[in-house]
Design a protein around this motif. Structure first.
Motif, PDB file in Angstrom:
ATOM      1  N   ARG A 193       0.817  -1.214   0.000  1.00  0.00           N
ATOM      2  CA  ARG A 193       0.000   0.000   0.000  1.00  0.00           C
ATOM      3  C   ARG A 193       0.847   1.259   0.000  1.00  0.00           C
ATOM      4  O   ARG A 193       0.348   2.353  -0.219  1.00  0.00           O
ATOM      5  CB  ARG A 193      -0.912   0.023   1.234  1.00  0.00           C
ATOM      6  N   SER A 194       2.154   1.135   0.233  1.00  0.00           N
ATOM      7  CA  SER A 194       3.014   2.313   0.210  1.00  0.00           C
ATOM      8  C   SER A 194       3.181   2.799  -1.225  1.00  0.00           C
ATOM      9  O   SER A 194       2.871   2.078  -2.187  1.00  0.00           O
ATOM     10  CB  SER A 194       4.374   2.004   0.840  1.00  0.00           C
ATOM     11  N   ALA A 195       3.652   4.034  -1.371  1.00  0.00           N
ATOM     12  CA  ALA A 195       3.762   4.635  -2.694  1.00  0.00           C
ATOM     13  C   ALA A 195       5.133   5.272  -2.866  1.00  0.00           C
ATOM     14  O   ALA A 195       5.760   5.722  -1.902  1.00  0.00           O
ATOM     15  CB  ALA A 195       2.678   5.700  -2.881  1.00  0.00           C
ATOM     16  N   SER A 196       5.614   5.306  -4.109  1.00  0.00           N
ATOM     17  CA  SER A 196       6.882   5.950  -4.452  1.00  0.00           C
ATOM     18  C   SER A 196       6.666   6.872  -5.643  1.00  0.00           C
ATOM     19  O   SER A 196       5.858   6.592  -6.533  1.00  0.00           O
ATOM     20  CB  SER A 196       7.955   4.913  -4.787  1.00  0.00           C
ATOM     21  N   LEU A 197       7.417   7.950  -5.639  1.00  0.00           N
ATOM     22  CA  LEU A 197       7.291   8.964  -6.681  1.00  0.00           C
ATOM     23  C   LEU A 197       8.382   8.784  -7.734  1.00  0.00           C
ATOM     24  O   LEU A 197       9.558   8.618  -7.400  1.00  0.00           O
ATOM     25  CB  LEU A 197       7.400  10.355  -6.050  1.00  0.00           C
ATOM     26  N   VAL A 198       7.986   8.836  -9.001  1.00  0.00           N
ATOM     27  CA  VAL A 198       8.928   8.831 -10.124  1.00  0.00           C
ATOM     28  C   VAL A 198       8.723  10.131 -10.887  1.00  0.00           C
ATOM     29  O   VAL A 198       7.693  10.322 -11.537  1.00  0.00           O
ATOM     30  CB  VAL A 198       8.701   7.623 -11.054  1.00  0.00           C
ATOM     31  N   SER A 199       9.702  11.044 -10.788  1.00  0.00           N
ATOM     32  CA  SER A 199       9.585  12.318 -11.494  1.00  0.00           C
ATOM     33  C   SER A 199      10.719  12.530 -12.484  1.00  0.00           C
ATOM     34  O   SER A 199      10.676  13.454 -13.296  1.00  0.00           O
ATOM     35  CB  SER A 199       9.545  13.487 -10.502  1.00  0.00           C
ATOM     36  N   ALA A 200      11.764  11.687 -12.430  1.00  0.00           N
ATOM     37  CA  ALA A 200      12.858  11.773 -13.398  1.00  0.00           C
ATOM     38  C   ALA A 200      12.444  11.077 -14.689  1.00  0.00           C
ATOM     39  O   ALA A 200      11.617  10.156 -14.671  1.00  0.00           O
ATOM     40  CB  ALA A 200      14.113  11.119 -12.832  1.00  0.00           C
ATOM     41  N   PRO A 201      12.988  11.472 -15.841  1.00  0.00           N
ATOM     42  CA  PRO A 201      12.618  10.820 -17.111  1.00  0.00           C
ATOM     43  C   PRO A 201      12.971   9.336 -17.096  1.00  0.00           C
ATOM     44  O   PRO A 201      14.113   8.968 -16.818  1.00  0.00           O
ATOM     45  CB  PRO A 201      13.453  11.572 -18.153  1.00  0.00           C
ATOM     46  N   MET A 202      12.023   8.487 -17.395  1.00  0.00           N
ATOM     47  CA  MET A 202      12.278   7.049 -17.417  1.00  0.00           C
ATOM     48  C   MET A 202      13.217   6.644 -18.547  1.00  0.00           C
ATOM     49  O   MET A 202      13.751   5.538 -18.546  1.00  0.00           O
ATOM     50  CB  MET A 202      10.968   6.264 -17.528  1.00  0.00           C
ATOM     51  N   VAL A 203      13.406   7.526 -19.508  1.00  0.00           N
ATOM     52  CA  VAL A 203      14.295   7.209 -20.617  1.00  0.00           C
ATOM     53  C   VAL A 203      15.761   7.254 -20.176  1.00  0.00           C
ATOM     54  O   VAL A 203      16.647   6.818 -20.907  1.00  0.00           O
ATOM     55  CB  VAL A 203      14.040   8.171 -21.803  1.00  0.00           C
ATOM     56  N   GLU A 230       5.442  22.854  -7.407  1.00  0.00           N
ATOM     57  CA  GLU A 230       4.176  22.825  -6.682  1.00  0.00           C
ATOM     58  C   GLU A 230       3.475  21.480  -6.831  1.00  0.00           C
ATOM     59  O   GLU A 230       2.910  20.958  -5.862  1.00  0.00           O
ATOM     60  CB  GLU A 230       3.268  23.963  -7.145  1.00  0.00           C
ATOM     61  N   GLN A 231       3.525  20.903  -8.016  1.00  0.00           N
ATOM     62  CA  GLN A 231       2.921  19.576  -8.206  1.00  0.00           C
ATOM     63  C   GLN A 231       3.648  18.538  -7.345  1.00  0.00           C
ATOM     64  O   GLN A 231       3.015  17.661  -6.744  1.00  0.00           O
ATOM     65  CB  GLN A 231       2.992  19.178  -9.671  1.00  0.00           C
ATOM     66  N   TRP A 232       4.977  18.644  -7.286  1.00  0.00           N
ATOM     67  CA  TRP A 232       5.763  17.711  -6.479  1.00  0.00           C
ATOM     68  C   TRP A 232       5.403  17.836  -5.000  1.00  0.00           C
ATOM     69  O   TRP A 232       5.207  16.816  -4.316  1.00  0.00           O
ATOM     70  CB  TRP A 232       7.251  17.995  -6.702  1.00  0.00           C
ATOM     71  N   VAL A 233       5.290  19.062  -4.511  1.00  0.00           N
ATOM     72  CA  VAL A 233       4.947  19.273  -3.100  1.00  0.00           C
ATOM     73  C   VAL A 233       3.565  18.697  -2.804  1.00  0.00           C
ATOM     74  O   VAL A 233       3.350  18.056  -1.762  1.00  0.00           O
ATOM     75  CB  VAL A 233       5.013  20.764  -2.735  1.00  0.00           C
ATOM     76  N   ARG A 234       2.612  18.898  -3.714  1.00  0.00           N
ATOM     77  CA  ARG A 234       1.258  18.365  -3.488  1.00  0.00           C
ATOM     78  C   ARG A 234       1.259  16.838  -3.433  1.00  0.00           C
ATOM     79  O   ARG A 234       0.509  16.238  -2.650  1.00  0.00           O
ATOM     80  CB  ARG A 234       0.310  18.851  -4.592  1.00  0.00           C
ATOM     81  N   VAL A 235       2.101  16.212  -4.258  1.00  0.00           N
ATOM     82  CA  VAL A 235       2.198  14.751  -4.220  1.00  0.00           C
ATOM     83  C   VAL A 235       2.744  14.292  -2.871  1.00  0.00           C
ATOM     84  O   VAL A 235       2.229  13.341  -2.265  1.00  0.00           O
ATOM     85  CB  VAL A 235       3.088  14.237  -5.372  1.00  0.00           C
ATOM     86  N   LEU A 241       4.462  10.954   1.635  1.00  0.00           N
ATOM     87  CA  LEU A 241       5.635  10.180   1.255  1.00  0.00           C
ATOM     88  C   LEU A 241       6.722  10.295   2.309  1.00  0.00           C
ATOM     89  O   LEU A 241       6.941  11.353   2.896  1.00  0.00           O
ATOM     90  CB  LEU A 241       6.175  10.663  -0.094  1.00  0.00           C
ATOM     91  N   ARG A 242       7.423   9.194   2.533  1.00  0.00           N
ATOM     92  CA  ARG A 242       8.506   9.180   3.512  1.00  0.00           C
ATOM     93  C   ARG A 242       9.872   9.336   2.868  1.00  0.00           C
ATOM     94  O   ARG A 242      10.825   9.736   3.526  1.00  0.00           O
ATOM     95  CB  ARG A 242       8.454   7.886   4.329  1.00  0.00           C
ATOM     96  N   ALA A 243       9.979   8.982   1.582  1.00  0.00           N
ATOM     97  CA  ALA A 243      11.256   9.075   0.883  1.00  0.00           C
ATOM     98  C   ALA A 243      11.016   9.537  -0.546  1.00  0.00           C
ATOM     99  O   ALA A 243      10.040   9.127  -1.188  1.00  0.00           O
ATOM    100  CB  ALA A 243      11.961   7.718   0.882  1.00  0.00           C
ATOM    101  N   VAL A 244      11.906  10.393  -1.040  1.00  0.00           N
ATOM    102  CA  VAL A 244      11.841  10.847  -2.422  1.00  0.00           C
ATOM    103  C   VAL A 244      13.260  10.925  -2.961  1.00  0.00           C
ATOM    104  O   VAL A 244      14.233  10.926  -2.206  1.00  0.00           O
ATOM    105  CB  VAL A 244      11.170  12.231  -2.569  1.00  0.00           C
ATOM    106  N   SER A 245      13.367  11.008  -4.272  1.00  0.00           N
ATOM    107  CA  SER A 245      14.661  11.197  -4.918  1.00  0.00           C
ATOM    108  C   SER A 245      14.634  12.523  -5.670  1.00  0.00           C
ATOM    109  O   SER A 245      13.694  12.804  -6.410  1.00  0.00           O
ATOM    110  CB  SER A 245      14.945  10.048  -5.888  1.00  0.00           C
ATOM    111  N   LEU A 246      15.665  13.359  -5.454  1.00  0.00           N
ATOM    112  CA  LEU A 246      15.754  14.660  -6.116  1.00  0.00           C
ATOM    113  C   LEU A 246      17.166  14.863  -6.654  1.00  0.00           C
ATOM    114  O   LEU A 246      18.146  14.588  -5.952  1.00  0.00           O
ATOM    115  CB  LEU A 246      15.436  15.791  -5.137  1.00  0.00           C
ATOM    116  N   GLN A 268      11.240  11.559   5.477  1.00  0.00           N
ATOM    117  CA  GLN A 268      12.300  11.144   6.383  1.00  0.00           C
ATOM    118  C   GLN A 268      13.667  11.165   5.721  1.00  0.00           C
ATOM    119  O   GLN A 268      14.693  11.235   6.400  1.00  0.00           O
ATOM    120  CB  GLN A 268      12.011   9.730   6.912  1.00  0.00           C
ATOM    121  N   VAL A 269      13.678  11.124   4.380  1.00  0.00           N
ATOM    122  CA  VAL A 269      14.942  11.056   3.678  1.00  0.00           C
ATOM    123  C   VAL A 269      14.765  11.512   2.233  1.00  0.00           C
ATOM    124  O   VAL A 269      13.699  11.324   1.637  1.00  0.00           O
ATOM    125  CB  VAL A 269      15.519   9.620   3.722  1.00  0.00           C
TER     126      VAL A 269
END
Length: 498
Positions: A193-203, A230-235, A241-246, A268-269
């Protein structure tokens, strides 16, 4: 269970009603993913393209594209990455070079000038619609089609120093990369049920790795076309989310916008890769939000990161090791060697070598990288620059990172980049560009030259320095030295004012 078996099981067994991918605040269920994957597999089978067949995908950050990639990897076919981020003419030329029997693409990309013609000149075009349906858009599969046995992905590099190249990643490399990064399912559980964000180009490898990590662990995927603050912050808020990659550029964007800490309270990280993250930037984020930034070191050739920071390492070592790339991950060995290939003593700088199953050569062979590094007595890796970035100015060696660090000490410089410009007399000369800090008075070129003369050797001082509003970047947010040199050449070609 490896990624190929994992994807096969998800496409066969995941509950149809379960949430799989959120895109623009609309959920795709696993039933939708499975239907699109089945349609792709059916059309390829009907075209006579079985296991090991090379299939091009103009890969966008969209749910239907995730489904297509999952279908190809699960079935043992080879995904040939094609970037939709490049201009139409370059994309068409890239497709023509690859000589692919089939190319899967969204309709908008196929409508660009010359793209469909490039596909149908050598193979079949399959149009992937927004609803996940698949349709023939023209062309036919050739009688003899190329294969790439054992290779899961022909992956694009970021192209920061030259034209992007394709790296061939075996399925075993992907498996080891996911295992080294701790991206394995817990027990026999299929979905989480946890979720992860993918915002970098998958290519590019950063985005693809995160997408595969979601699938490997059964987490729900939040898929953004690109990083928009702003879209990232809303997500982050909506999904807690507890972890993201930037990437470093995005970390700086968050800080410059002064996003309220309460909006990021769930985090958290933050992990950071793709480009080196300056220790000052990581420390500023940590002091501002109390959220550790864990840097990683890797490359497309390694299918992801091979070294990095963890939370326990950050808690124990950050104050004394900030600026390092962290320690080798599980299953990875690192060493530093001289030009003669002999291993250097602890603390000495030389060429970094890697031994791991994440390399194409496997875990029995040391692979020499282009990075200059040192490893300290506690096992932390410090990246000192790239050997292939070295600028030879009249026989003297200039490390771009040395010049870059000096320029970035100026209070009005947000970021600097340095490259080697060909020179008929000296071979190369260093040139630089700086991105001015928003809201500050842009630095004068004379100030920057004086700063360099104070802290650098004479031959390290750039021959030209430009002050820009923004540095040119690749889609993965790295500074593009190719574009930087084009800008320098254009400025030098401008008529001199009287």
């Amino acid at each position: 269970m490896g990624i190929r078996d994992r994807l096969s099981r998800l496409l066969a067994e995941a509950p149809a009603a379960a949430e799989a991918i959120e895109h623009e605040e609309v959920w795709w269920t696993w039933g939708s993913v499975q239907a699109t994957a089945a349609a792709v597999a059916r059309d390829l089978q009907a075209a006579g393209l079985g296991e090991d067949a090379r299939v091009g995908v103009v890969l966008e950050n969209r749910p239907e594209h995730v489904a297509a990639v999952a279908a190809l990897i699960a079935s043992g076919r080879c995904v040939v990455m094609l970037s939709p981020l490049q201009p139409a003419a370059r994309l068409a030329a890239d497709i023509a070079r690859c000589e692919l029997p089939v190319v899967i693409s969204g309709g908008e990309v196929l409508s660009r000038a010359g793209v469909l013609d490039a596909v149908t000149a050598s193979g079949l075009a399959l149009r992937l619609d927004l609803d996940g349906s698949v349709h023939t858009a023209g062309g036919t599969v050739p009688a003899e089609s190329s294969t790439n046995p054992g290779v899961a992905v022909e992956m694009l590099t970021s192209g920061t120093t030259g034209a992007p190249k394709r790296i061939h990643l075996r399925v075993e490399q992907l498996d080891q990369a996911l295992a080294s990064g701790g991206q394995l399912p817990k027990g026999d559980r299929l979905l989480s049920r946890s979720a992860s964000l993918v915002s970098a180009p998958m290519v590019h490898i950063g985005g693809l790795w995160r997408a595969l990590a979601c699938l490997a662990t059964g987490r729900r995927m939040i898929l953004m076309p690109k990083f928009v603050l702003e879209q990232w912050v809303r997500v982050v808020e909506r999904h807690q989310l507890r972890a993201v990659s930037l990437v470093p550029a995005a970390i700086r964007t968050v800080l410059d916008a002064e996003v309220p800490a309460e909006r990021l309270a769930s985090l958290q990280v933050v992990t950071s890769g793709t480009a080196p993250c300056p220790k000052e930037l990581a420390d500023r984020f940590f002091r501002s939000y109390g959220i550790p930034v864990l840097m990683t070191y890797g490359a497309t050739e390694f299918a992801g990161a091979v070294a990095g920071w963890t939370l326990p390492l950050h808690e124990k070592w950050w104050d004394t090791k900030a600026g390092s790339a962290g320690r080798a991950f599980a299953g990875v060995e690192l060493r530093v060697t001289g030009e003669d290939g002999a291993e250097l003593p602890i603390g000495e700088s030389g060429r970094l070598e890697v031994r791991t199953a994440q390399t194409a050569q496997g875990d029995t062979i040391w692979v020499r990288t282009s990075d200059l590094a040192r490893i300290d007595a506690d096992g932390f890796v410090w990246i000192d620059g790239r050997a292939d970035d070295t600028i030879i100015r009249g026989g003297f060696k200039v490390q771009p990172d040395t010049v870059k660090r000096v320029l970035e000490t100026h209070a009005a410089v947000r970021e600097a980049a340095v490259a080697g410009l060909p020179d008929t007399r000296l071979g190369q000369v260093p040139v630089a560009a700086v991105e001015a800090e928003p809201g500050s008075t842009p630095p004068a070129v004379a100030e920057l030259i004086a700063l360099c003369r104070e802290h650098l050797l004479p031959y390290e001082v750039p021959a030209h320095i430009l002050v820009l509003d923004e540095l040119p970047r690749t889609p993965s947010s790295k500074v593009s030295r190719v574009d930087l040199l084009d800008i320098v050449r254009a400025r030098l070609a401008e008529p001199t004012k009287a």
